[in-house]
Scaffold this motif. Structure first.
Motif, PDB file in Angstrom:
ATOM      1  N   ARG A 175      -1.621  11.825 -18.793  1.00  0.00           N
ATOM      2  CA  ARG A 175      -2.284  11.595 -17.513  1.00  0.00           C
ATOM      3  C   ARG A 175      -2.434  10.105 -17.218  1.00  0.00           C
ATOM      4  N   ARG A 176      -2.118   9.280 -18.206  1.00  0.00           N
ATOM      5  CA  ARG A 176      -2.259   7.842 -18.053  1.00  0.00           C
ATOM      6  C   ARG A 176      -1.457   7.281 -16.880  1.00  0.00           C
ATOM      7  N   PRO A 177      -0.221   7.751 -16.616  1.00  0.00           N
ATOM      8  CA  PRO A 177       0.522   7.193 -15.483  1.00  0.00           C
ATOM      9  C   PRO A 177      -0.194   7.358 -14.149  1.00  0.00           C
ATOM     10  N   VAL A 178      -1.016   8.407 -14.015  1.00  0.00           N
ATOM     11  CA  VAL A 178      -1.792   8.611 -12.793  1.00  0.00           C
ATOM     12  C   VAL A 178      -3.057   7.761 -12.829  1.00  0.00           C
ATOM     13  N   GLU A 179      -3.752   7.802 -13.941  1.00  0.00           N
ATOM     14  CA  GLU A 179      -5.035   7.103 -14.053  1.00  0.00           C
ATOM     15  C   GLU A 179      -4.898   5.604 -13.843  1.00  0.00           C
ATOM     16  N   GLN A 180      -3.813   5.008 -14.333  1.00  0.00           N
ATOM     17  CA  GLN A 180      -3.680   3.559 -14.248  1.00  0.00           C
ATOM     18  C   GLN A 180      -3.481   3.064 -12.820  1.00  0.00           C
ATOM     19  N   LEU A 181      -3.176   3.973 -11.889  1.00  0.00           N
ATOM     20  CA  LEU A 181      -3.034   3.592 -10.485  1.00  0.00           C
ATOM     21  C   LEU A 181      -4.349   3.693  -9.714  1.00  0.00           C
ATOM     22  N   LEU A 182      -5.398   4.227 -10.346  1.00  0.00           N
ATOM     23  CA  LEU A 182      -6.681   4.412  -9.678  1.00  0.00           C
ATOM     24  C   LEU A 182      -7.551   3.168  -9.778  1.00  0.00           C
ATOM     25  N   ASP A 183      -8.384   2.983  -8.765  1.00  0.00           N
ATOM     26  CA  ASP A 183      -9.423   1.963  -8.826  1.00  0.00           C
ATOM     27  C   ASP A 183     -10.316   2.257 -10.034  1.00  0.00           C
TER      28      ASP A 183
ATOM     29  N   GLU B 259      -8.366  -6.414  -2.945  1.00  0.00           N
ATOM     30  CA  GLU B 259      -8.225  -6.476  -4.402  1.00  0.00           C
ATOM     31  C   GLU B 259      -7.314  -5.357  -4.903  1.00  0.00           C
ATOM     32  N   ASP B 260      -7.441  -4.164  -4.316  1.00  0.00           N
ATOM     33  CA  ASP B 260      -6.553  -3.059  -4.685  1.00  0.00           C
ATOM     34  C   ASP B 260      -5.097  -3.426  -4.403  1.00  0.00           C
ATOM     35  N   LEU B 261      -4.852  -4.022  -3.258  1.00  0.00           N
ATOM     36  CA  LEU B 261      -3.484  -4.395  -2.901  1.00  0.00           C
ATOM     37  C   LEU B 261      -2.933  -5.425  -3.884  1.00  0.00           C
ATOM     38  N   ARG B 262      -3.762  -6.356  -4.277  1.00  0.00           N
ATOM     39  CA  ARG B 262      -3.308  -7.402  -5.196  1.00  0.00           C
ATOM     40  C   ARG B 262      -2.981  -6.837  -6.572  1.00  0.00           C
ATOM     41  N   LEU B 263      -3.744  -5.816  -7.007  1.00  0.00           N
ATOM     42  CA  LEU B 263      -3.600  -5.282  -8.362  1.00  0.00           C
ATOM     43  C   LEU B 263      -2.802  -3.979  -8.413  1.00  0.00           C
ATOM     44  N   HIS B 264      -2.213  -3.572  -7.294  1.00  0.00           N
ATOM     45  CA  HIS B 264      -1.368  -2.373  -7.253  1.00  0.00           C
ATOM     46  C   HIS B 264      -2.143  -1.139  -7.728  1.00  0.00           C
ATOM     47  N   ARG B 265      -3.260  -0.871  -7.059  1.00  0.00           N
ATOM     48  CA  ARG B 265      -4.076   0.295  -7.375  1.00  0.00           C
ATOM     49  C   ARG B 265      -4.638   0.854  -6.074  1.00  0.00           C
ATOM     50  N   LEU B 266      -5.247   2.040  -6.142  1.00  0.00           N
ATOM     51  CA  LEU B 266      -5.729   2.695  -4.933  1.00  0.00           C
ATOM     52  C   LEU B 266      -6.986   3.504  -5.235  1.00  0.00           C
ATOM     53  N   GLU B 267      -7.627   3.942  -4.165  1.00  0.00           N
ATOM     54  CA  GLU B 267      -8.780   4.828  -4.265  1.00  0.00           C
ATOM     55  C   GLU B 267      -8.455   6.107  -3.504  1.00  0.00           C
ATOM     56  N   VAL B 268      -8.581   7.252  -4.170  1.00  0.00           N
ATOM     57  CA  VAL B 268      -8.364   8.542  -3.518  1.00  0.00           C
ATOM     58  C   VAL B 268      -9.661   8.935  -2.819  1.00  0.00           C
ATOM     59  N   ARG B 269      -9.591   9.089  -1.503  1.00  0.00           N
ATOM     60  CA  ARG B 269     -10.796   9.416  -0.738  1.00  0.00           C
ATOM     61  C   ARG B 269     -10.985  10.923  -0.584  1.00  0.00           C
ATOM     62  N   THR B 270      -9.940  11.640  -0.197  1.00  0.00           N
ATOM     63  CA  THR B 270     -10.009  13.095  -0.093  1.00  0.00           C
ATOM     64  C   THR B 270      -8.677  13.683  -0.519  1.00  0.00           C
ATOM     65  N   ALA B 271      -8.727  14.925  -0.982  1.00  0.00           N
ATOM     66  CA  ALA B 271      -7.514  15.653  -1.359  1.00  0.00           C
ATOM     67  C   ALA B 271      -7.639  17.076  -0.846  1.00  0.00           C
ATOM     68  N   HIS B 272      -6.670  17.484  -0.067  1.00  0.00           N
ATOM     69  CA  HIS B 272      -6.623  18.848   0.463  1.00  0.00           C
ATOM     70  C   HIS B 272      -5.344  19.465  -0.085  1.00  0.00           C
TER      71      HIS B 272
ATOM     72  N   ALA C  43       0.831  -1.208   0.000  1.00  0.00           N
ATOM     73  CA  ALA C  43       0.000   0.000   0.000  1.00  0.00           C
ATOM     74  C   ALA C  43       0.864   1.254   0.000  1.00  0.00           C
ATOM     75  N   LEU C  44       1.884   1.283   0.837  1.00  0.00           N
ATOM     76  CA  LEU C  44       2.763   2.454   0.898  1.00  0.00           C
ATOM     77  C   LEU C  44       3.507   2.656  -0.420  1.00  0.00           C
ATOM     78  N   ALA C  45       3.943   1.562  -1.040  1.00  0.00           N
ATOM     79  CA  ALA C  45       4.653   1.664  -2.316  1.00  0.00           C
ATOM     80  C   ALA C  45       3.732   2.178  -3.416  1.00  0.00           C
ATOM     81  N   THR C  46       2.469   1.763  -3.392  1.00  0.00           N
ATOM     82  CA  THR C  46       1.512   2.232  -4.397  1.00  0.00           C
ATOM     83  C   THR C  46       1.245   3.721  -4.230  1.00  0.00           C
ATOM     84  N   VAL C  47       1.109   4.171  -2.988  1.00  0.00           N
ATOM     85  CA  VAL C  47       0.925   5.604  -2.732  1.00  0.00           C
ATOM     86  C   VAL C  47       2.156   6.380  -3.194  1.00  0.00           C
ATOM     87  N   LYS C  48       3.333   5.855  -2.914  1.00  0.00           N
ATOM     88  CA  LYS C  48       4.552   6.528  -3.373  1.00  0.00           C
ATOM     89  C   LYS C  48       4.554   6.662  -4.892  1.00  0.00           C
TER      90      LYS C  48
END
Length: 240
Positions: free
Chosen positions: A41-49, A146-159, A18-23
């Motif tokens: 923008r693809r390098p960012v999008e491909q990391l999203l759920d 499933e996110d951990l298995r597929l190396h992806r994440l969900e952005v919940r909030t951004a400040h 999880a930490l590596a995916t966020v990095k």
């Protein structure tokens, strides 16, 4: 990375993933020169759920300051017709933390400040023509197994806090830095009508502390006595 210790329901290796995916997300969305200039923008999008990719695409194609569709909530982006990187080395400092949020969910919080050396895109480069622009991003991410298995994440909030910018600058699509020698205009942010239907604007505006004013890159910070007109700091709460 912070020191990693397993939680009740997640192993050391899962937390490290999880930490590596966020990095990876922070690197692609805050440091990748092609993303910063809006070329890709693809390098960012491909990391999203996948469930968030539709919202991400709408934010990129039709950004809006509505708390949901600010492109600058997902990534750092400048208008390449206005500014360019004066130095590919971007200063970064910040922290990562994690906590279990229920039996099947892991949350990671990142809080980083990025400092960019920028110069005008037009005209020949000047030796003293670069200035500093600061972006602080506090992001909350959620992972299921499933996110951990597929190396992806969900952005919940951004400040996101970014400056110096004018309060009147519309920065949902791209950040609009004030470069060395420029000052914020006298206009405030867009008016807010508490009786208007629909989602309110997410942007707030404050005064940037003197040490954050747009000095030439490498120049000593200005003290309060050197600033007759403090620059503006714009704050977003995009909540992707």
């Amino acid at each position: 990375f912070p020191s990693v210790r397993r939680t009740e329901n997640f192993s050391d290796s899962q937390i490290t993933t999880a930490l590596a995916t966020v990095k990876d997300y922070l690197v692609e969305s805050s440091l990748n020169p092609d993303v910063l200039t809006g070329q890709v923008r693809r390098p960012v999008e491909q990391l999203l759920d996948p469930d968030q990719r539709g919202q991400f695409e709408r934010s990129m194609s039709s950004p809006a300051d509505d708390g949901l569709h600010a492109a600058t909530g997902w990534l750092v982006r400048f208008d390449p017709a206005q500014v360019e990187l004066a130095d590919p080395q971007i200063r970064v400092q910040g922290t990562l933390s994690y906590a279990e949020d229920g039996a099947g969910t892991l949350e990671v919080v990142s809080d980083h400040t990025f400092t960019y050396a920028l110069r005008p895109a037009e005209g020949p480069p000047k030796e003293d023509g670069a200035s500093l622009f600061t972006v602080r991003r506090e992001l909350h991410f959620r992972f299921d197994r499933e996110d951990l298995r597929l190396h992806r994440l969900e952005v919940r909030t951004a400040h996101v806090q970014a400056g110096p910018q004018s309060c009147s600058a519309g920065a949902a699509g791209t950040l609009r830095p004030l470069l060395a020698g420029e000052r914020a205009d006298g206009r405030g942010p867009a008016v807010t009508d508490p009786y208007a239907p629909g989602r309110p604007a997410a942007a707030l505006c404050g005064t940037l502390a003197p040490l954050g004013a747009p000095t030439p890159s490498g120049a000593p910070p200005q003290g309060p006595q050197d600033l007759q007109d403090p620059q503006a700091l714009r704050e977003f709460r995009p909540r992707p």
